[in-house]
Write a protein that holds these residues in place. Structure first.
Motif, PDB file in Angstrom:
ATOM      1  N   SER A  50     -45.206  41.261  22.957  1.00 27.58           N
ATOM      2  CA  SER A  50     -46.168  42.277  22.546  1.00 27.58           C
ATOM      3  C   SER A  50     -46.789  42.875  23.796  1.00 27.58           C
ATOM      4  O   SER A  50     -47.111  42.174  24.749  1.00 27.58           O
ATOM      5  CB  SER A  50     -47.238  41.642  21.666  1.00 27.58           C
ATOM      6  OG  SER A  50     -48.201  42.596  21.338  1.00 27.58           O
ATOM      7  N   PRO A  54     -53.858  39.357  23.220  1.00 25.22           N
ATOM      8  CA  PRO A  54     -54.699  39.079  22.061  1.00 25.22           C
ATOM      9  C   PRO A  54     -56.137  39.520  22.335  1.00 25.22           C
ATOM     10  O   PRO A  54     -56.625  39.442  23.456  1.00 25.22           O
ATOM     11  CB  PRO A  54     -54.621  37.566  21.893  1.00 25.22           C
ATOM     12  CG  PRO A  54     -53.560  37.088  22.802  1.00 25.22           C
ATOM     13  CD  PRO A  54     -53.226  38.182  23.754  1.00 25.22           C
ATOM     14  N   ASP A  76     -51.232  47.395  10.363  1.00 25.80           N
ATOM     15  CA  ASP A  76     -51.747  46.912  11.643  1.00 25.80           C
ATOM     16  C   ASP A  76     -53.089  47.545  11.979  1.00 25.80           C
ATOM     17  O   ASP A  76     -53.457  47.682  13.134  1.00 25.80           O
ATOM     18  CB  ASP A  76     -50.734  47.175  12.756  1.00 25.80           C
ATOM     19  CG  ASP A  76     -50.434  48.653  12.931  1.00 25.80           C
ATOM     20  OD1 ASP A  76     -50.766  49.434  12.029  1.00 25.80           O
ATOM     21  OD2 ASP A  76     -49.874  49.021  13.969  1.00 25.80           O
ATOM     22  N   LYS A  96     -54.699  44.466  16.555  1.00 20.18           N
ATOM     23  CA  LYS A  96     -54.362  43.584  17.684  1.00 20.18           C
ATOM     24  C   LYS A  96     -55.347  43.726  18.830  1.00 20.18           C
ATOM     25  O   LYS A  96     -55.746  42.738  19.436  1.00 20.18           O
ATOM     26  CB  LYS A  96     -52.952  43.892  18.176  1.00 20.18           C
ATOM     27  CG  LYS A  96     -51.882  43.503  17.189  1.00 20.18           C
ATOM     28  CD  LYS A  96     -50.504  43.807  17.728  1.00 20.18           C
ATOM     29  CE  LYS A  96     -49.458  43.457  16.695  1.00 20.18           C
ATOM     30  NZ  LYS A  96     -48.116  43.813  17.148  1.00 20.18           N
ATOM     31  N   THR A  97     -55.736  44.947  19.149  1.00 19.61           N
ATOM     32  CA  THR A  97     -56.591  45.173  20.317  1.00 19.61           C
ATOM     33  C   THR A  97     -58.037  45.463  19.952  1.00 19.61           C
ATOM     34  O   THR A  97     -58.890  45.444  20.824  1.00 19.61           O
ATOM     35  CB  THR A  97     -56.056  46.364  21.137  1.00 19.61           C
ATOM     36  OG1 THR A  97     -56.090  47.538  20.326  1.00 19.61           O
ATOM     37  CG2 THR A  97     -54.637  46.104  21.612  1.00 19.61           C
TER      38      THR A  97
END
Length: 110
Positions: A50, A54, A76, A96-97
């Motif tokens: 990825s 994380p 997502d 994710k971010t």
């Protein structure tokens, strides 16, 4: 008994056998290439890294008087519905971010 059990093929038969062997070789190589492509695609999807790290602990600041109505996850994206001064806003973040991905404001017509 000088006859052979299997007679020698004629030149036409030999050419046909060579052509069939060539076609089988091409079909076999094409099949092997297709199987290799599928395995490479599966391996790529399983083992790709990825690009984003994380997310760390994050605190999102809401304006004074804002109230969170609901939260949800869509694909997502993290979707947060906020009420602020009588108007409703939908804020979306990358799951994710946790970076902001969009903002949708709702207002009534005057």
């Amino acid at each position: 008994m000088t006859e052979t059990a299997i007679p020698e093929p004629t030149p036409e038969q030999a050419a046909l056998f060579a052509r069939v062997r060539r076609m089988m070789l091409i079909a076999g190589l094409t099949t092997a290439l297709a199987i290799a492509a599928v395995l490479i695609a599966i391996g790529y999807r399983l083992f790709r890294n990825s690009d984003s790290a994380p997310a760390a602990d994050t605190t999102a600041m809401l304006p004074k008087g804002a109230r969170i109505l609901s939260t949800a996850v869509a694909g997502d994206r993290l979707v947060v519905t906020v009420e602020l001064g009588g108007t409703t806003e939908i804020l979306t973040y990358d799951a994710k971010t946790l970076k902001p991905a969009g903002r949708l404001k709702f207002a009534t017509e005057p």
